[in-house]
Design a protein around this motif. Structure first.
Motif, mmCIF file in Angstrom:
data_model
loop_
_atom_site.group_PDB
_atom_site.id
_atom_site.type_symbol
_atom_site.label_atom_id
_atom_site.label_comp_id
_atom_site.label_asym_id
_atom_site.label_seq_id
_atom_site.Cartn_x
_atom_site.Cartn_y
_atom_site.Cartn_z
ATOM 1 N N ALA A 33 0.817 -1.213 0.000
ATOM 2 C CA ALA A 33 0.000 0.000 0.000
ATOM 3 C C ALA A 33 0.849 1.261 0.000
ATOM 4 O O ALA A 33 1.952 1.294 0.539
ATOM 5 N N ASP A 34 0.315 2.283 -0.616
ATOM 6 C CA ASP A 34 0.905 3.618 -0.620
ATOM 7 C C ASP A 34 -0.187 4.565 -0.130
ATOM 8 O O ASP A 34 -1.331 4.475 -0.585
ATOM 9 N N PHE A 35 0.163 5.472 0.782
ATOM 10 C CA PHE A 35 -0.839 6.308 1.440
ATOM 11 C C PHE A 35 -0.619 7.785 1.132
ATOM 12 O O PHE A 35 0.512 8.273 1.122
ATOM 13 N N ALA A 36 -1.719 8.495 0.919
ATOM 14 C CA ALA A 36 -1.687 9.940 0.694
ATOM 15 C C ALA A 36 -3.107 10.449 0.851
ATOM 16 O O ALA A 36 -4.061 9.659 0.840
ATOM 17 N N PRO A 37 -3.288 11.763 1.005
ATOM 18 C CA PRO A 37 -4.655 12.298 1.039
ATOM 19 C C PRO A 37 -5.390 11.981 -0.260
ATOM 20 O O PRO A 37 -4.774 11.856 -1.326
ATOM 21 N N THR A 38 -6.699 11.876 -0.173
ATOM 22 C CA THR A 38 -7.492 11.517 -1.359
ATOM 23 C C THR A 38 -7.232 12.446 -2.533
ATOM 24 O O THR A 38 -7.089 11.983 -3.674
ATOM 25 N N LEU A 39 -7.180 13.755 -2.295
ATOM 26 C CA LEU A 39 -6.983 14.687 -3.411
ATOM 27 C C LEU A 39 -5.667 14.422 -4.132
ATOM 28 O O LEU A 39 -5.594 14.493 -5.361
ATOM 29 N N ALA A 40 -4.630 14.097 -3.372
ATOM 30 C CA ALA A 40 -3.340 13.786 -3.992
ATOM 31 C C ALA A 40 -3.419 12.475 -4.776
ATOM 32 O O ALA A 40 -2.843 12.346 -5.863
ATOM 33 N N LEU A 41 -4.141 11.501 -4.235
ATOM 34 C CA LEU A 41 -4.289 10.221 -4.929
ATOM 35 C C LEU A 41 -5.072 10.379 -6.226
ATOM 36 O O LEU A 41 -4.765 9.726 -7.234
ATOM 37 N N LEU A 42 -6.083 11.235 -6.230
ATOM 38 C CA LEU A 42 -6.854 11.460 -7.449
ATOM 39 C C LEU A 42 -5.964 12.012 -8.561
ATOM 40 O O LEU A 42 -6.083 11.616 -9.728
ATOM 41 N N VAL A 43 -5.077 12.928 -8.200
ATOM 42 C CA VAL A 43 -4.149 13.475 -9.189
ATOM 43 C C VAL A 43 -3.270 12.366 -9.757
ATOM 44 O O VAL A 43 -3.065 12.260 -10.979
ATOM 45 N N ARG A 44 -2.738 11.518 -8.904
ATOM 46 C CA ARG A 44 -1.857 10.437 -9.344
ATOM 47 C C ARG A 44 -2.589 9.441 -10.232
ATOM 48 O O ARG A 44 -2.061 8.975 -11.242
ATOM 49 N N LEU A 45 -3.819 9.109 -9.863
ATOM 50 C CA LEU A 45 -4.597 8.165 -10.667
ATOM 51 C C LEU A 45 -4.913 8.741 -12.038
ATOM 52 O O LEU A 45 -4.862 8.036 -13.053
ATOM 53 N N ARG A 46 -5.215 10.019 -12.084
ATOM 54 C CA ARG A 46 -5.531 10.655 -13.368
ATOM 55 C C ARG A 46 -4.297 10.801 -14.246
ATOM 56 O O ARG A 46 -4.414 10.949 -15.462
ATOM 57 N N ARG A 47 -3.142 10.760 -13.630
ATOM 58 C CA ARG A 47 -1.890 10.782 -14.406
ATOM 59 C C ARG A 47 -1.499 9.390 -14.883
ATOM 60 O O ARG A 47 -0.478 9.227 -15.544
ATOM 61 N N ALA A 113 -2.811 22.985 14.676
ATOM 62 C CA ALA A 113 -2.294 22.352 13.456
ATOM 63 C C ALA A 113 -3.433 21.672 12.713
ATOM 64 O O ALA A 113 -4.212 20.924 13.309
ATOM 65 N N TYR A 114 -3.535 21.957 11.423
ATOM 66 C CA TYR A 114 -4.486 21.236 10.580
ATOM 67 C C TYR A 114 -3.910 21.148 9.176
ATOM 68 O O TYR A 114 -2.922 21.813 8.839
ATOM 69 N N SER A 115 -4.503 20.317 8.349
ATOM 70 C CA SER A 115 -3.942 20.074 7.016
ATOM 71 C C SER A 115 -4.651 20.914 5.963
ATOM 72 O O SER A 115 -5.833 21.238 6.093
ATOM 73 N N ARG A 116 -3.910 21.230 4.917
ATOM 74 C CA ARG A 116 -4.467 22.057 3.846
ATOM 75 C C ARG A 116 -5.427 21.261 2.972
ATOM 76 O O ARG A 116 -6.426 21.785 2.496
ATOM 77 N N ILE A 117 -5.086 19.989 2.718
ATOM 78 C CA ILE A 117 -5.964 19.148 1.919
ATOM 79 C C ILE A 117 -6.374 17.939 2.747
ATOM 80 O O ILE A 117 -5.855 17.704 3.827
ATOM 81 N N GLY A 118 -7.307 17.194 2.235
ATOM 82 C CA GLY A 118 -7.854 16.080 2.987
ATOM 83 C C GLY A 118 -9.182 16.479 3.598
ATOM 84 O O GLY A 118 -9.470 17.665 3.818
ATOM 85 N N ALA A 119 -10.012 15.486 3.897
ATOM 86 C CA ALA A 119 -11.371 15.750 4.385
ATOM 87 C C ALA A 119 -11.381 16.580 5.662
ATOM 88 O O ALA A 119 -12.199 17.492 5.829
ATOM 89 N N SER A 120 -10.460 16.280 6.591
ATOM 90 C CA SER A 120 -10.469 16.986 7.871
ATOM 91 C C SER A 120 -10.066 18.451 7.715
ATOM 92 O O SER A 120 -10.644 19.338 8.347
#
Length: 227
Positions: A33-47, A113-120
């Motif tokens: 498995a490789d882990f990343a926020p969903t938005l980042a994964l969507l970019v990778r999948l579309r590439r 502290a919070y993240s810029r991307i990701g659901a939370s």
């Protein structure tokens, strides 16, 4: 037998090693498995990045279904997750039990502290605007591009960390204060599916079946997710 390659959102990382180990013990197939926020994964999948199984937010997986990248028949909702707040272990737990208490806790914190991307991160950024305190919180916030916000508690950069509870639990040395009041948030739902382009269909489908099992549900629950 080829290993099953999974691209998964960070929220399930805390449960994944145990899930993969149990599946391999029962089925014999390895899971990588490789882990990343969903938005980042969507970019990778579309590439064009290859995977056998993806675990994303429900919204992200719906996009993959609409683009015919994920097999519709394989779609499954795995778990829901609430956004929570953590502090460094041993520190006082602020009262976050109500909207008023949460507002006070966030305004009194030296840094959040919070993240810029990701659901939370998306939810929290919208929440502090609704609470009318965005200007106060963001003046001293530690906003990270992606990753585990609770790590900033250990470095002393922040007093409070906001993220999915399942992600907060992945960092040793912190304590979960609790979820943000549930009336102020909508839980994130994490869903899985088999990629249309996979050549590893049978093992991928077997892994998805395992993720729907009672055994997997117990592991997810221990990691802070609600099956």
């Amino acid at each position: 037998m080829a290993a099953i390659r999974v691209l998964a959102t960070l929220a399930v990382k805390g449960a994944f090693a145990e899930l993969a180990a149990r599946f391999q013990a029962a089925d014999g197939a390895q899971v990588e498995a490789d882990f990343a926020p969903t938005l980042a994964l969507l970019v990778r999948l579309r590439r064009g990045e290859a995977a056998d199984v993806v675990i994303l937010t429900r919204e992200g997986l719906s996009e993959m279904l609409a683009e015919h990248r994920v097999a519709a028949a394989s779609y499954v909702d795995l778990a829901r997750s609430w956004v929570g707040i953590a502090v460094k272990a041993g520190r006082t737990h602020p009262d976050i039990s109500s909207e008023a208490a949460l507002r006070t806790a966030l305004m009194q914190a030296r840094a959040v502290a919070y993240s810029r991307i990701g659901a939370s991160g998306i939810l929290f950024a919208e929440l502090i605007v609704r609470l009318g305190i965005a200007h106060v919180v963001n003046a001293h916030a530690v906003v990270i591009p992606q990753g585990l916000t609770a790590e900033r508690l250990l470095t002393g950069e922040a007093d409070l960390a906001v993220q999915q509870i399942s992600e907060l639990k992945q960092v040793a040395g912190v304590e979960i204060v609790g979820p943000i009041p549930r009336e102020l948030q909508v839980p994130a739902v994490f869903s899985a599916g088999c990629m249309m382009a996979t050549d590893n269909v049978v093992p991928a489908e077997q892994f998805l079946k395992f993720l729907r099992s009672g055994e997997a549900a117990a592991v997810l629950r221990e990691a802070g997710l609600e099956p």
